[in-house]
Design a protein around this motif. Structure first.
Motif, short mmCIF file in Angstrom:
data_model
loop_
_atom_site.label_atom_id
_atom_site.label_comp_id
_atom_site.label_asym_id
_atom_site.label_seq_id
_atom_site.Cartn_x
_atom_site.Cartn_y
_atom_site.Cartn_z
N ALA A 37 13.78 -78.11 -52.43
CA ALA A 37 13.01 -77.00 -53.01
C ALA A 37 13.86 -75.76 -53.23
O ALA A 37 13.61 -74.99 -54.16
CB ALA A 37 11.81 -76.68 -52.13
N TYR A 38 14.84 -75.52 -52.36
CA TYR A 38 15.66 -74.31 -52.43
C TYR A 38 17.14 -74.66 -52.41
O TYR A 38 17.54 -75.68 -51.86
CB TYR A 38 15.38 -73.39 -51.24
N THR A 39 17.93 -73.78 -52.96
CA THR A 39 19.39 -73.85 -52.88
C THR A 39 19.90 -72.49 -52.45
O THR A 39 19.45 -71.47 -52.97
CB THR A 39 20.02 -74.23 -54.23
N VAL A 40 20.81 -72.48 -51.48
CA VAL A 40 21.44 -71.24 -51.03
C VAL A 40 22.91 -71.31 -51.42
O VAL A 40 23.58 -72.30 -51.16
CB VAL A 40 21.29 -71.02 -49.51
N ARG A 41 23.38 -70.23 -52.03
CA ARG A 41 24.78 -70.11 -52.38
C ARG A 41 25.35 -68.88 -51.69
O ARG A 41 24.69 -67.86 -51.61
CB ARG A 41 24.96 -69.94 -53.89
N THR A 42 26.57 -69.01 -51.19
CA THR A 42 27.24 -67.85 -50.60
C THR A 42 28.43 -67.48 -51.48
O THR A 42 29.12 -68.35 -52.02
CB THR A 42 27.72 -68.13 -49.16
N TYR A 43 28.61 -66.17 -51.63
CA TYR A 43 29.67 -65.63 -52.48
C TYR A 43 30.55 -64.69 -51.67
O TYR A 43 30.06 -63.93 -50.85
CB TYR A 43 29.06 -64.84 -53.64
N LEU A 44 31.84 -64.73 -51.96
CA LEU A 44 32.79 -63.79 -51.37
C LEU A 44 32.87 -62.59 -52.29
O LEU A 44 33.18 -62.70 -53.47
CB LEU A 44 34.17 -64.44 -51.23
N ASN A 45 32.55 -61.43 -51.73
CA ASN A 45 32.50 -60.19 -52.50
C ASN A 45 33.70 -59.34 -52.14
O ASN A 45 33.87 -58.95 -50.99
CB ASN A 45 31.19 -59.46 -52.20
N ASN A 46 34.54 -59.04 -53.14
CA ASN A 46 35.72 -58.21 -52.93
C ASN A 46 35.38 -56.80 -53.35
O ASN A 46 35.19 -56.52 -54.54
CB ASN A 46 36.89 -58.76 -53.73
N GLY A 47 35.32 -55.88 -52.39
CA GLY A 47 34.94 -54.51 -52.68
C GLY A 47 36.06 -53.65 -53.23
O GLY A 47 35.85 -52.50 -53.58
N GLY A 48 37.27 -54.15 -53.30
CA GLY A 48 38.38 -53.37 -53.81
C GLY A 48 39.45 -53.15 -52.76
O GLY A 48 39.41 -53.71 -51.66
N ALA A 49 40.40 -52.28 -53.07
CA ALA A 49 41.57 -52.08 -52.22
C ALA A 49 41.23 -51.41 -50.89
O ALA A 49 41.90 -51.66 -49.89
CB ALA A 49 42.60 -51.23 -52.96
N THR A 50 40.23 -50.58 -50.85
CA THR A 50 39.95 -49.84 -49.62
C THR A 50 38.78 -50.39 -48.82
O THR A 50 38.43 -49.84 -47.79
CB THR A 50 39.63 -48.37 -49.96
#
Length: 130
Positions: A58-71
Motif C-alpha cells: 500500500a505504501y512506499t517509503v523513499r529516503t533521500y540524501l540532502n546536501n545543504g551546501g558547503a557550510t
C-alpha cells in the motif's frame, strides 16, 4: 447592542486600525516561523538512498540524501508515497548529520527509519522537534 459597537468603532478608529495591523503582523510572523522551523514539506529531496514498499504494497517509503551546501552537513529526508490512492507524497522523516537511510517495515502501519519508529500515514519525525 449593535449601536454600542458601532459608536465604539466611530469614536476609536485609530485603536481599531492599530489592533487590525497588529493582528495581521502577528499572523504573518506566525506563518514565517511555522514555515522556517516546523514545515518539512518545503524541503527538496536530494539523491535517492533507498526505497522499500510496505508488506501489503500500500505504501512506499523513499529516503533521500540532502546536501545543504558547503557550510551545512548532510541530512536524510524520508518521503511516504501511497501506491493505492492517487495522493501527493508526504515528508515523514528529517534527520540532520546523517548519511544512511535504512528503512524497515515493522508492520503495515509502522515504519522504522534509522531507528525512529513512525506511524503511517499521519506520523512524522523531525529532529528539530523530538
Amino acid at each position: 447592542m449593535f449601536k454600542r459597537f458601532s459608536s465604539f468603532f466611530i469614536r476609536h478608529p485609530v485603536l481599531i486600525s492599530l489592533s487590525f495591523v497588529f493582528i495581521m503582523v502577528f499572523c504573518v510572523f506566525g506563518y514565517i516561523v511555522h514555515w522556517a522551523f516546523y514545515n518539512i514539506e518545503r524541503i527538496e529531496p536530494g539523491e535517492l538512498i533507498s526505497e522499500k514498499t510496505s508488506p501489503s504494497g500500500a505504501y512506499t517509503v523513499r529516503t533521500y540524501l540532502n546536501n545543504g551546501g558547503a557550510t551545512v552537513n548532510y541530512a536524510v529526508l524520508g518521503v511516504l508515497f501511497s501506491n493505492e490512492k492517487n495522493t501527493d507524497s508526504k515528508h515523514i522523516y528529517w534527520q540532520y548529520k546523517e548519511t544512511a537511510g535504512e528503512i524497515n517495515w515493522i508492520d503495515e502501519d509502522t515504519v522504522n527509519i534509522n531507528g525512529q519508529e513512525i506511524n503511517i500515514p499521519d506520523g512524522k519525525y523531525d529532529y528539530r522537534h523530538p
